[in-house]
Design a protein around this motif. Structure first.
Motif, mmCIF file in Angstrom:
data_model
loop_
_atom_site.group_PDB
_atom_site.id
_atom_site.type_symbol
_atom_site.label_atom_id
_atom_site.label_comp_id
_atom_site.label_asym_id
_atom_site.label_seq_id
_atom_site.Cartn_x
_atom_site.Cartn_y
_atom_site.Cartn_z
ATOM 1 N N MET A 65 -4.872 28.852 9.596
ATOM 2 C CA MET A 65 -6.111 29.237 10.270
ATOM 3 C C MET A 65 -7.328 28.694 9.520
ATOM 4 N N THR A 108 -10.037 26.182 11.194
ATOM 5 C CA THR A 108 -11.439 26.565 11.385
ATOM 6 C C THR A 108 -12.400 25.828 10.467
ATOM 7 N N ASN A 160 -21.878 30.279 14.431
ATOM 8 C CA ASN A 160 -20.804 29.608 15.165
ATOM 9 C C ASN A 160 -21.256 28.321 15.847
ATOM 10 N N ASP A 193 -12.226 28.230 16.599
ATOM 11 C CA ASP A 193 -12.858 29.543 16.482
ATOM 12 C C ASP A 193 -14.247 29.542 17.116
ATOM 13 N N GLN A 239 -13.632 29.611 20.863
ATOM 14 C CA GLN A 239 -13.154 30.915 21.303
ATOM 15 C C GLN A 239 -14.308 31.915 21.324
ATOM 16 N N GLU A 240 -15.180 31.827 20.323
ATOM 17 C CA GLU A 240 -16.334 32.715 20.263
ATOM 18 C C GLU A 240 -17.250 32.451 21.469
ATOM 19 N N ALA A 278 -8.048 26.580 21.013
ATOM 20 C CA ALA A 278 -8.957 27.663 21.411
ATOM 21 C C ALA A 278 -8.393 28.400 22.621
ATOM 22 N N LEU A 327 -5.548 30.568 21.475
ATOM 23 C CA LEU A 327 -6.036 31.775 20.802
ATOM 24 C C LEU A 327 -6.510 32.795 21.835
#
Lengths: 214, 332
Positions: A74, A78, B32, B84, B87-88, B116, B119
């Motif tokens: 992860m 990220t 983000n 991430d 996804q956010e 994404a 997830l």
């Protein structure tokens, strides 16, 4: 040669640290390879990603292999971006899932986990043999490791065989014409260069063999 | 390198600050790196999320707003954003009817958006569907490469599908529409100069004064071929011919975009559009709507691209529908 025949949690962490050290040392070299046929960020991305991984791992100290490698995957996903983030990230995520909630792996379990990681890379990147990708280093490495395990080799011997096969696979990418990733847009012009992903993947196997032998 | 920057490593963060201050109808999630609408659309409507590396402005952040995107994820210059972030963004804009991801066909973008979506599925929170744009006719042998790149058609697709989402169409209908637009559009670009990525500090490739690169992507990738500089008329033919050779436009109404790569003045883009329109007319292609300007750029690269979409009455009416973004604005 190894005195024990399993990799323990400290050894997994040592593997990751050794990989971080290698991609950090060879950051400029990996980027140089990527400048020739890609977008000149592989060294920087891998060094940044593995630095973030070690920070997370040292702070969280996950107790089992599945949690450790989930953290690794992860973090790479990220923090790296591009193609290598999802590819290496998927590799470690699948590796951890296959290893399970254990605190050590013998050669056979390690090989199974590595194979699951490679399968993840293939599912993500759709790469096949000879496409000039990290697959070309990892696939022969795992074949060599499986063969060594089947013939009763120790963990150190099996990972050394994997390391040598990965290096040979990496070298064999040089004449190939890329069929995946940004290098593929170069067509014939991608031949004559080592693939940066195969090169970093060979470093991963080198790090593993070093830790297994210590 | 001569650029209006403070620090090569802070270009994106600083630019996002400016975007937020310049556009009160946009919000920026700085952690983000997401640009999203200050006023979300109605509950029960499908939201559209796109994103990609930065350096292509106004794409994608400039197309967030009424009639186009709900959110855009900004990656580092020419580097895909991470799952991430996506996804956010997806969770931020979801209005209960699902989210459509619009992805340009680059290996990194496709993989990160794919993760994404996985997830999102794992959390079972939002239904996500994806359309991958791949309109670049410059990429030949697409079976032996990562496939045709997503370039200019992305702008048209975000406009058309955004208008349809605003009408309240459901996720399946929007996916079908997006796939139709992707199937019916083609692009081809060229560069007069390279571009300079701030973090690299020097031009990505060398292009001598008397040479140009035909068939470029939007990240300073190499083109189909490097040829001597030619007149605008000849360049227009080099761009339009491969498009006409790849798709038959018949007597369909078309939507045509003449796009600047970031470093070419508008007067030259209009000059080029005149040449392109003339060639299309000679080939009997009907231009129903046109767009000229810098919409999907490659930093400071000089050059242009041509996109031609084989439209129909539905697409033309979606094109005319109101839009209110910093990059496109009409009818409202």
């Amino acid at each position: 040669m190894s005195t024990t025949d399993t990799l323990t949690m400290p050894a997994f962490t040592a593997w990751l640290a050794a990989f971080r050290d290698r991609v950090t040392e060879q950051r400029s070299y990996l980027t140089e390879l990527d400048s020739a046929i890609g977008d000149a960020d592989h060294g920087a991305n891998m060094a940044r990603g593995m630095a973030a991984v070690m920070e997370k791992v040292e702070a969280a100290a996950p107790p089992t292999a599945d949690e450790l490698f989930k953290t690794v995957g992860m973090t790479l996903v990220t923090s790296v971006g591009g193609a290598s983030g999802p590819l290496y990230g998927t590799f470690f995520l699948r590796f951890g899932m296959a290893a399970g909630a254990v605190t050590e792996c013998d050669a056979a379990a390690l090989s199974t986990a590595l194979r699951a990681g490679l399968d993840g890379v293939v599912a993500r990147g759709k790469a096949e043999a000879g496409d000039k990708t990290m697959f070309d280093a990892l696939a022969p490495a795992l074949e060599a490791m499986d063969a060594a395990v089947a013939s009763g080799a120790s963990l150190a011997e099996a990972t050394a065989a994997a390391r040598d096969a990965a290096a040979a696979g990496r070298d064999a990418t040089e004449p190939l014409v890329a069929r995946k990733g940004r290098a593929s847009y170069l067509g014939e012009r991608s031949a004559g260069h080592l693939d940066p992903g195969a090169t970093s993947a060979a470093l991963l196997m080198e790090a593993l063999a070093e830790v297994a032998a210590s | 390198m001569k650029k209006l920057i403070n620090d090569p490593d802070r270009v994106l963060a600083d630019a996002l600050r400016g975007i937020e201050l310049a556009h009160p109808d946009l919000r920026v999630d700085h952690a983000n790196r997401i640009i999203y609408r200050a006023t979300p659309k109605d509950h029960g409507t499908v939201a559209l999320v796109s994103g990609g590396g930065s350096g292509h402005e106004p794409l994608h952040g400039g197309f967030v707003g009424f009639g186009m995107l709900d959110a855009a994820c900004a990656g580092e210059v020419f580097t895909s954003p991470t799952p991430d972030q996506m996804q956010e963004a997806t969770k931020t804009v979801d209005r209960g009817a699902g989210v459509l991801h619009i992805v340009k066909n680059y290996t990194g973008d496709v993989m990160n958006f794919e993760m994404a979506a996985e997830l999102a599925a794992m959390e079972a929170s939002v239904e996500v569907r994806t359309v991958v744009v791949n309109d670049d006719v410059a990429v030949q042998d697409s079976l032996y490469t990562a496939g045709r790149r997503g370039v200019g058609l992305t702008v048209l697709l975000e406009k058309l599908v955004g208008a349809a989402a605003e009408q309240g169409r459901d996720l399946d209908e929007l996916v079908a529409l997006a796939e139709k637009v992707n199937a019916e559009g083609r692009s081809m670009g060229m560069a007069l100069t390279s571009c300079t990525v701030p973090a690299a500090g020097k031009p990505t490739f060398d292009l001598p004064e008397d040479q140009m690169e035909i068939g470029i992507g939007i990240h300073g990738e190499p083109g189909r071929h490097r040829v001597p500089l030619a007149s605008a008329k000849e360049i227009a033919e080099m761009l339009v011919e491969p498009i006409l050779g790849d798709l038959s436009f018949g007597d369909a109404p078309t939507i045509v975009m003449l796009n600047g790569m970031g470093g070419t003045p508008l007067i030259e883009l209009y000059l080029m559009y005149g040449e392109v329109a003339g060639i299309l007319e000679r080939h009997g292609v009907t231009v129903a709507r046109s767009l000229v300007g810098n919409y999907i750029t490659s930093l400071d690269m000089a050059g242009c691209s041509v996109t031609v979409l084989r439209a129909d009455d539905e697409l033309v009416s979606l094109w005319d529908a109101p839009v209110e973004t910093s990059g496109l604005r009409w009818g409202r």
